[in-house]
Motif scaffolding. Structure first.
Motif, PDB file in Angstrom:
ATOM      1  N   LYS A  11       0.859  -1.329  -0.118  1.00 12.93           N
ATOM      2  CA  LYS A  11      -0.064   0.098  -0.105  1.00 12.93           C
ATOM      3  C   LYS A  11       0.678   1.410  -0.006  1.00 12.93           C
ATOM      4  O   LYS A  11       0.301   2.416   0.138  1.00 12.93           O
ATOM      5  N   VAL A  12       2.045   1.135  -0.028  1.00 15.72           N
ATOM      6  CA  VAL A  12       2.952   2.345  -0.202  1.00 15.72           C
ATOM      7  C   VAL A  12       3.157   2.946  -1.414  1.00 15.72           C
ATOM      8  O   VAL A  12       3.541   2.050  -2.646  1.00 15.72           O
ATOM      9  N   GLN A  63      10.694   6.785   5.004  1.00  8.29           N
ATOM     10  CA  GLN A  63      10.623   5.398   4.745  1.00  8.29           C
ATOM     11  C   GLN A  63      10.391   5.110   3.233  1.00  8.29           C
ATOM     12  O   GLN A  63      11.483   4.353   2.495  1.00  8.29           O
ATOM     13  N   GLN A  64       9.790   5.897   2.508  1.00  7.03           N
ATOM     14  CA  GLN A  64       9.286   5.858   1.131  1.00  7.03           C
ATOM     15  C   GLN A  64      10.541   6.360   0.490  1.00  7.03           C
ATOM     16  O   GLN A  64      10.943   5.574  -0.504  1.00  7.03           O
ATOM     17  N   VAL A  65      11.006   7.379   0.989  1.00  4.60           N
ATOM     18  CA  VAL A  65      12.443   7.662   0.059  1.00  4.60           C
ATOM     19  C   VAL A  65      13.625   6.734   0.341  1.00  4.60           C
ATOM     20  O   VAL A  65      14.224   6.370  -0.673  1.00  4.60           O
ATOM     21  N   GLN A  66      13.539   5.966   1.430  1.00  2.00           N
ATOM     22  CA  GLN A  66      14.573   4.842   1.587  1.00  2.00           C
ATOM     23  C   GLN A  66      14.283   3.575   0.590  1.00  2.00           C
ATOM     24  O   GLN A  66      15.028   3.244   0.203  1.00  2.00           O
ATOM     25  N   GLN A  67      13.144   3.470   0.475  1.00  3.98           N
ATOM     26  CA  GLN A  67      12.438   2.340  -0.644  1.00  3.98           C
ATOM     27  C   GLN A  67      12.715   2.791  -1.603  1.00  3.98           C
ATOM     28  O   GLN A  67      13.401   1.887  -2.694  1.00  3.98           O
ATOM     29  N   TYR A  82       3.935   0.702  -6.044  1.00  2.31           N
ATOM     30  CA  TYR A  82       3.362  -0.146  -4.722  1.00  2.31           C
ATOM     31  C   TYR A  82       4.199  -1.079  -4.313  1.00  2.31           C
ATOM     32  O   TYR A  82       4.472  -1.904  -4.984  1.00  2.31           O
ATOM     33  N   LEU A  83       4.498  -0.534  -3.065  1.00  2.00           N
ATOM     34  CA  LEU A  83       5.604  -1.350  -2.182  1.00  2.00           C
ATOM     35  C   LEU A  83       5.197  -1.891  -0.875  1.00  2.00           C
ATOM     36  O   LEU A  83       3.927  -1.307  -0.274  1.00  2.00           O
ATOM     37  N   ALA A  84       5.614  -2.964  -0.465  1.00  2.00           N
ATOM     38  CA  ALA A  84       5.014  -3.474   0.714  1.00  2.00           C
ATOM     39  C   ALA A  84       5.671  -2.440   1.954  1.00  2.00           C
ATOM     40  O   ALA A  84       6.884  -2.237   1.739  1.00  2.00           O
ATOM     41  N   PRO A  85       4.960  -1.995   3.094  1.00  2.00           N
ATOM     42  CA  PRO A  85       5.630  -1.220   4.024  1.00  2.00           C
ATOM     43  C   PRO A  85       6.848  -1.922   4.639  1.00  2.00           C
ATOM     44  O   PRO A  85       7.017  -3.030   4.993  1.00  2.00           O
ATOM     45  N   GLU A  86       7.947  -1.021   4.684  1.00  2.00           N
ATOM     46  CA  GLU A  86       9.104  -1.406   5.594  1.00  2.00           C
ATOM     47  C   GLU A  86       9.894  -2.352   4.749  1.00  2.00           C
ATOM     48  O   GLU A  86      11.007  -2.498   4.940  1.00  2.00           O
ATOM     49  N   ALA A  87       9.609  -2.648   3.367  1.00  2.24           N
ATOM     50  CA  ALA A  87      10.404  -3.812   2.532  1.00  2.24           C
ATOM     51  C   ALA A  87      11.221  -2.779   1.990  1.00  2.24           C
ATOM     52  O   ALA A  87      11.070  -1.938   1.445  1.00  2.24           O
ATOM     53  N   LEU A  88      12.453  -3.197   1.936  1.00  3.72           N
ATOM     54  CA  LEU A  88      13.671  -2.793   1.104  1.00  3.72           C
ATOM     55  C   LEU A  88      13.845  -3.313  -0.049  1.00  3.72           C
ATOM     56  O   LEU A  88      14.555  -4.469  -0.243  1.00  3.72           O
ATOM     57  N   PRO A  89      13.111  -2.909  -1.214  1.00  5.36           N
ATOM     58  CA  PRO A  89      13.544  -3.818  -2.553  1.00  5.36           C
ATOM     59  C   PRO A  89      14.832  -3.825  -2.877  1.00  5.36           C
ATOM     60  O   PRO A  89      15.538  -2.936  -2.749  1.00  5.36           O
TER      61      PRO A  89
END
Lengths: 267, 77
Positions: free
Chosen positions: A23-24, A99-103, A67-74
């Motif tokens: 949901k990110v 956190q999104q920026v980190q992703q 669309y990314l999983a919260p907390e996951a670092l792809p």
């Protein structure tokens, strides 16, 4: 990478992403915009182990929606051309947004540009006592020069440059102002008006005419054109483009709470 | 709630008379960036989560529709 050929594919892909908890997202397309892009054949999906990317073909680059999983670092994403992911926010980044920026960084994107909206109510606009008689509405015959100037002046990754059809429509509607010298277009201001709000989309001056305040003349002419019709003027500005920032501050614009960072990935 | 909705909307688009408009999306009065801002503000102010399934014109064409969406999402929590 899979091309989207109908709207239901998009709905299914995004519904699947939601069901998986991805949901990110920076994707807020309204259905009409999605359908238009699908019809134009420019929208693709790319599956990630813990996410989904929507890629819009911008002609030589991709606009990326995720669309990314919260907390996951792809893991870094492999793309064959430059890509940009727009990240709008208000005021300052929240912890969730950081956190999104980190992703995005994990995907291989780095900060490309920081932008802010600047705006001014019509009644607070600073009018400048300058000669705008050289500014005229562009004619259809100006289209090739106007398009060439915009393409030469702006990085397409950031600039949302209009295609020939959109620019032709803008000229036809009187939304493009130009300065000509000896038959050559040396200054362009491309604008749009929605309801009671006018926006500058692009301002460009030929290299040979820089330092002659043509930008100021174009912006003053634009204000005079729309002042009686709109209640607000606004413009998105690269906050590190200090000459542009100073120009708009001089007209009475102030920084708005709306910001947008653009993160880019160059292969 | 309605007053709060109007405050948020008017902060985002002070040039729009929201109470009078009936086709904020259909008439392209609100652009995609406005929607992003509205979604963010509503999510924060009303402790809800507006997602892609909710991004339909009928949910954002009027203030009444937005209020109904917010109440529906609050009831779901």
């Amino acid at each position: 990478m899979d091309k989207l050929t109908d709207y239901q594919q998009y709905r299914q892909a995004t519904a699947d992403a939601k069901a998986k908890g991805w949901k990110v997202s920076n994707c807020f397309f309204l259905p009409a915009a999605v359908k238009e892009k699908i019809s134009a054949g420019v929208l693709y999906t790319m599956a990630l182990p813990e996410g989904l990317l929507l890629l819009e073909d911008g002609g030589g680059f991709y606009r990326v929606y995720y669309y990314l999983a919260p907390e996951a670092l792809p893991a870094p994403v492999a793309l064959d051309r430059p890509a940009v992911a727009e990240f709008p926010f208000r005021d300052s980044l929240t912890p969730a947004q950081l956190q999104q920026v980190q992703q995005l960084n994990a995907l291989g994107f780095t900060l490309g540009r920081e932008s802010s909206m600047m705006s001014v109510p019509s009644e607070a606009l600073t009018a400048m006592d300058i000669d705008c008689s050289t500014v005229v509405s562009a004619q259809r015959s100006d289209l090739p020069q106007v398009q060439a100037m915009l393409e030469a002046s702006f990085d397409p990754l950031y600039a949302f440059l209009p295609d020939e059809k959109a620019l032709s429509a803008a000229i036809g509607e009187g939304r493009v102002l130009v300065i000509r010298r000896e038959g050559r277009v040396v200054g362009v201001l491309n604008s749009s008006v929605e309801k009671k709000r006018a926006c500058i989309d692009h301002v460009a001056v030929a290299d040979s005419c820089r330092g002659q305040r043509l930008g100021r003349v174009l912006v003053e002419a634009y204000h005079r054109k729309y002042r009686g019709q709109v209640t607000e003027f606004q413009h998105w500005v690269d906050i590190h483009n200090l000459p542009a920032v100073r120009l708009y501050l001089a007209f009475g614009y102030q920084f708005h709470i709306r910001k947008a960072n653009e993160y880019i990935r160059i292969p | 709630m309605r007053q709060k909705i109007l405050e948020l909307l008017e902060d985002i688009r002070p040039d729009v008379e929201f109470e009078k408009e009936t086709k904020l999306i259909d008439d392209s009065i609100l652009d995609s960036f406005d929607i992003i801002s509205i979604v963010g503000e509503f999510n924060d102010a009303f402790d809800i989560e507006i997602n892609v399934d909710d991004l339909e014109p009928y949910n954002f064409n009027t203030v009444d529709a937005m209020e109904e969406l917010i109440r529906k999402l609050q009831d779901e929590d």
